[in-house]
Design a protein around this motif. Structure first.
Motif, PDB file in Angstrom:
ATOM      1  N   UNK A 165       0.639  -1.216  -0.673  1.00 53.16           N
ATOM      2  CA  UNK A 165      -0.350   0.052   0.082  1.00 53.16           C
ATOM      3  C   UNK A 165       0.845   1.261  -0.633  1.00 53.16           C
ATOM      4  N   UNK A 166       0.472   2.499  -0.863  1.00 55.54           N
ATOM      5  CA  UNK A 166       1.265   3.416  -0.826  1.00 55.54           C
ATOM      6  C   UNK A 166       1.080   4.645   0.493  1.00 55.54           C
ATOM      7  N   UNK A 167       2.595   5.103   0.345  1.00 54.88           N
ATOM      8  CA  UNK A 167       2.274   6.115   1.472  1.00 54.88           C
ATOM      9  C   UNK A 167       1.632   8.062   0.995  1.00 54.88           C
ATOM     10  N   UNK A 168       0.472   8.029   1.680  1.00 54.87           N
ATOM     11  CA  UNK A 168       0.339   8.901   1.025  1.00 54.87           C
ATOM     12  C   UNK A 168       0.023  10.056   2.359  1.00 54.87           C
ATOM     13  N   UNK A 169      -0.107  11.534   1.944  1.00 54.49           N
ATOM     14  CA  UNK A 169      -0.220  12.675   2.927  1.00 54.49           C
ATOM     15  C   UNK A 169      -1.426  13.746   2.677  1.00 54.49           C
ATOM     16  N   UNK A 170      -1.396  14.098   3.477  1.00 54.03           N
ATOM     17  CA  UNK A 170      -2.513  14.741   2.798  1.00 54.03           C
ATOM     18  C   UNK A 170      -2.077  15.947   3.161  1.00 54.03           C
ATOM     19  N   UNK A 171      -2.545  16.994   2.157  1.00 56.07           N
ATOM     20  CA  UNK A 171      -2.807  18.765   2.904  1.00 56.07           C
ATOM     21  C   UNK A 171      -3.512  19.167   2.084  1.00 56.07           C
ATOM     22  N   UNK A 172      -3.811  20.352   2.376  1.00 59.69           N
ATOM     23  CA  UNK A 172      -5.202  21.631   2.254  1.00 59.69           C
ATOM     24  C   UNK A 172      -3.965  23.010   2.386  1.00 59.69           C
ATOM     25  N   UNK A 173      -4.814  23.692   1.817  1.00 62.76           N
ATOM     26  CA  UNK A 173      -5.263  25.183   2.359  1.00 62.76           C
ATOM     27  C   UNK A 173      -5.555  25.694   3.476  1.00 62.76           C
ATOM     28  N   UNK A 174      -5.144  26.677   3.487  1.00 63.42           N
ATOM     29  CA  UNK A 174      -5.809  27.023   5.176  1.00 63.42           C
ATOM     30  C   UNK A 174      -7.109  28.134   5.360  1.00 63.42           C
ATOM     31  N   UNK A 188       7.049  23.569  -2.280  1.00 62.95           N
ATOM     32  CA  UNK A 188       8.893  23.608  -1.187  1.00 62.95           C
ATOM     33  C   UNK A 188       7.649  22.715  -0.054  1.00 62.95           C
ATOM     34  N   UNK A 189       6.648  22.776   0.135  1.00 63.24           N
ATOM     35  CA  UNK A 189       5.283  21.723   1.090  1.00 63.24           C
ATOM     36  C   UNK A 189       6.135  20.454   0.041  1.00 63.24           C
ATOM     37  N   UNK A 190       5.261  20.221  -0.931  1.00 62.91           N
ATOM     38  CA  UNK A 190       5.481  19.010  -1.770  1.00 62.91           C
ATOM     39  C   UNK A 190       6.414  18.277  -1.512  1.00 62.91           C
ATOM     40  N   UNK A 191       7.507  18.483  -1.702  1.00 62.11           N
ATOM     41  CA  UNK A 191       8.899  17.971  -2.549  1.00 62.11           C
ATOM     42  C   UNK A 191       9.267  17.193  -1.665  1.00 62.11           C
ATOM     43  N   UNK A 192       9.112  17.472  -0.231  1.00 61.77           N
ATOM     44  CA  UNK A 192      10.150  17.087   0.695  1.00 61.77           C
ATOM     45  C   UNK A 192       9.464  15.184   0.940  1.00 61.77           C
ATOM     46  N   UNK A 193       8.066  15.561   1.020  1.00 54.53           N
ATOM     47  CA  UNK A 193       6.814  14.205   0.801  1.00 54.53           C
ATOM     48  C   UNK A 193       7.108  13.356  -0.159  1.00 54.53           C
ATOM     49  N   UNK A 194       7.158  14.043  -1.421  1.00 56.16           N
ATOM     50  CA  UNK A 194       7.298  13.390  -2.730  1.00 56.16           C
ATOM     51  C   UNK A 194       9.202  12.467  -2.795  1.00 56.16           C
ATOM     52  N   UNK A 195       9.938  12.714  -2.130  1.00 55.58           N
ATOM     53  CA  UNK A 195      11.344  12.485  -2.003  1.00 55.58           C
ATOM     54  C   UNK A 195      11.405  12.009  -1.323  1.00 55.58           C
ATOM     55  N   UNK A 196      10.327  11.497  -0.222  1.00 55.60           N
ATOM     56  CA  UNK A 196       9.887  10.300   0.808  1.00 55.60           C
ATOM     57  C   UNK A 196       9.440   9.053   0.113  1.00 55.60           C
ATOM     58  N   UNK A 197       8.675   9.449  -1.158  1.00 62.61           N
ATOM     59  CA  UNK A 197       8.648   8.409  -1.542  1.00 62.61           C
ATOM     60  C   UNK A 197       6.342   8.629  -1.068  1.00 62.61           C
ATOM     61  N   UNK A 198       5.998   9.315  -0.833  1.00 62.34           N
ATOM     62  CA  UNK A 198       4.125   9.588  -0.596  1.00 62.34           C
ATOM     63  C   UNK A 198       3.700   9.930  -2.296  1.00 62.34           C
ATOM     64  N   UNK A 199       2.716   9.833  -2.345  1.00 60.99           N
ATOM     65  CA  UNK A 199       1.441  10.347  -2.658  1.00 60.99           C
ATOM     66  C   UNK A 199       0.433  11.429  -2.520  1.00 60.99           C
ATOM     67  N   UNK A 200       0.761  12.631  -2.191  1.00 62.51           N
ATOM     68  CA  UNK A 200       0.083  13.477  -1.883  1.00 62.51           C
ATOM     69  C   UNK A 200      -0.996  13.844  -2.104  1.00 62.51           C
TER      70      UNK A 200
END
Length: 281
Positions: A1-10, A72-84
């Motif tokens: 199963x993929x690693x998934x991160x949720x982001x949103x705007x303020x 800047x925010x998403x780059x670190x997650x993609x590098x760590x193997x996450x889908x966002x």
């Protein structure tokens, strides 16, 4: 199963506790007061915004999230193997969505959802995304599902003043003066990613807010009872308690969540605005 991160705007206007519980990163829009640029929800409060408008007579400036800020925010997650999976304020209301899509195209592994909504309406989609992750869904399927269920968002709020819409050029001086003279409190509904005027309520804040809640909830059988969010820019504690009690009286919601609107939303709705935000079946 993929690693998934949720982001949103303020503009999603959830509580800090809900963001923590659901492991959500919030990317702030910018709010400019005078010569100073602040980050929405980070280093400026709604009360500071209202105080600024009261003192200076002009609205603050709000700015979309830039492509670089997304990267800047998403780059670190993609590098760590996450889908966002990213939930965004309606594309009709901010260029943040277009910037998000540009950043996502450059990075890959980013799934941008146009909420076609605002405030805690987008927040409801954030909570749905978190639930889907817990159920084991993959990022592409989550985006596809969110694009479908956003059609079930029922988003509205009642304004106590048209001053902020007037200053922002979204309402004429004549209309604002007439509403003030007649003590009319307009209901704003979100439709197709934009805003339309619904019913108009008459009277003081308490009377209009409680009438609005009754108008949105009483007798309806199409409402999803899982959750409702009461979001407000400012309001007396006693009125908020009355609003919660009336919501519980009118519909059997499993969860009633109360949140404060952030500075971006408050820049347009002004003080003493309150809304009930939910989903239909």
């Amino acid at each position: 199963m993929s690693k998934i991160k949720i982001t949103c705007d303020s503009t999603c206007d959830l509580t800090e506790a809900l963001y923590r519980e659901n492991n959500v990163d919030v990317i702030p829009l910018s709010v400019t007061l005078g010569d100073t640029v602040y980050r929405d929800g980070v280093d400026v409060t709604s009360q500071q915004l209202f105080d600024y408008v009261s003192k200076n007579g002009t609205l603050p400036m709000t700015s979309a999230i830039s492509v670089g800020e997304y990267l800047d925010v998403w780059g670190k997650y993609v590098e760590d193997g996450y889908d966002v999976v990213h939930i965004n304020i309606s594309s009709n209301l901010s260029t943040s969505y277009q910037n998000a899509c540009l950043a996502a195209k450059g990075l890959g592994h980013i799934y941008v959802v146009d909420s076609q909504s605002l405030s805690s309406g987008s927040g409801l989609l954030v909570l749905e995304a978190a639930r889907m992750i817990r159920e084991g869904m993959e990022a592409p399927a989550i985006k596809e599902k969110l694009d479908m269920i956003r059609e079930h968002l029922d988003i509205s709020f009642v304004l106590q003043t048209l001053e902020y819409l007037q200053k922002g050029g979204r309402c004429s001086s004549v209309t604002a003066l007439g509403a003030r003279a007649l003590q009319l409190r307009p209901e704003i509904r979100v439709r197709d990613g934009g805003m339309i005027v619904g019913k108009k309520y008459r009277g003081n804040m308490e009377k209009s807010v409680l009438a609005y809640i009754r108008g949105r909830l009483e007798g309806r059988t199409d409402i999803d009872p899982a959750r409702i969010i009461i979001t407000y820019s400012s309001a007396p504690d006693e009125l908020v308690e009355k609003a919660i009690a009336l919501v519980k009286e009118l519909q059997p919601f499993e969860e009633v969540t109360v949140t404060h609107a952030g500075c971006t939303i408050c820049s347009h709705c002004g003080p003493n605005c309150l809304g009930v935000l939910m989903m239909t079946k």
